[in-house]
Scaffold this motif. Structure first.
Motif, short mmCIF file in Angstrom:
data_model
loop_
_atom_site.label_atom_id
_atom_site.label_comp_id
_atom_site.label_asym_id
_atom_site.label_seq_id
_atom_site.Cartn_x
_atom_site.Cartn_y
_atom_site.Cartn_z
N PRO A 1 44.24 -12.40 -1.87
CA PRO A 1 45.26 -13.25 -2.49
C PRO A 1 45.85 -12.54 -3.71
CG PRO A 1 43.09 -14.07 -3.05
CD PRO A 1 42.89 -12.94 -2.07
N LYS A 2 47.07 -12.89 -4.05
CA LYS A 2 47.70 -12.30 -5.24
C LYS A 2 47.16 -13.01 -6.47
CE LYS A 2 52.08 -10.83 -7.12
NZ LYS A 2 51.47 -9.81 -7.91
N ILE A 3 46.65 -12.23 -7.41
CA ILE A 3 46.06 -12.76 -8.64
C ILE A 3 47.04 -12.53 -9.79
CG2 ILE A 3 44.13 -12.56 -10.27
CD1 ILE A 3 43.39 -13.69 -7.49
N GLN A 4 47.22 -13.56 -10.60
CA GLN A 4 48.04 -13.43 -11.81
C GLN A 4 47.11 -13.27 -13.01
OE1 GLN A 4 51.30 -16.17 -12.23
NE2 GLN A 4 51.31 -16.56 -10.03
N TYR A 5 47.48 -12.38 -13.90
CA TYR A 5 46.61 -12.08 -15.03
C TYR A 5 47.06 -12.71 -16.34
CZ TYR A 5 44.60 -8.92 -11.71
OH TYR A 5 44.00 -8.42 -10.59
N ALA A 6 48.26 -13.21 -16.39
CA ALA A 6 48.74 -13.89 -17.60
C ALA A 6 48.23 -15.33 -17.56
CB ALA A 6 50.25 -13.85 -17.67
N VAL A 7 47.05 -15.52 -18.11
CA VAL A 7 46.43 -16.84 -18.08
C VAL A 7 46.23 -17.35 -19.50
CG1 VAL A 7 45.26 -16.39 -15.88
CG2 VAL A 7 44.10 -15.88 -18.03
#
Length: 143
Positions: free
Chosen positions: A84-90
């Protein structure tokens, strides 16, 4: 007195979790997952990102033990074709492992580990649904 880094504290917590008397529960898996997810960045290997997130999801939303999460990791390791595509701006998380280490060993410290996992998982709202969908697609969980 020397101030310890988070990495040093993580190692101290790892010693505690690896020596935990409940080997079937395997709380160490949750410690490793929470630490990995709290420190994700674009340079993090995808397997570490996905496995950390799926471990927190399975633990917190489906009640998996650390041993069960570890077994899922093993079963999923043969096919790495559709991450899955993971987003790092959390959301930022202001949390120090020192607060866990300050808790008494046993139930109190174990509860602090769970609370840490919950806080880390909350910061990844953007990644929660993609992880759930991937786990459904891989037939680990069912909707």
């Amino acid at each position: 007195m020397e101030t310890k880094t988070e990495f040093q504290l993580f190692h101290e917590l790892s010693f505690y979790s690896l020596a935990h008397p409940n080997k079937e529960y395997f709380i160490h898996q949750h410690v490793v997952g929470a630490y990995a997810v709290q420190h994700l960045n674009p340079e993090t290997k995808i397997i570490k990102s996905v496995y950390g997130l799926l471990g927190l999801c399975l633990f917190l939303e489906y009640g998996f033990t650390g041993k069960e999460v570890q077994n899922v990791h093993v079963s999923l390791s043969s096919d790495k074709s559709d991450w899955p595509k993971i987003q790092y701006a959390v959301e930022p998380l202001d949390f120090s492992i020192q607060s866990i280490m300050n808790a008494s060993e046993g139930k109190e410290r174990d509860q602090k580990i769970r609370e840490w996992c919950e806080e880390v998982w909350k910061t990844h709202k953007v990644n929660q649904q993609p992880i759930r969908e991937w786990l459904i697609k891989r037939k680990v969980i069912f909707s």
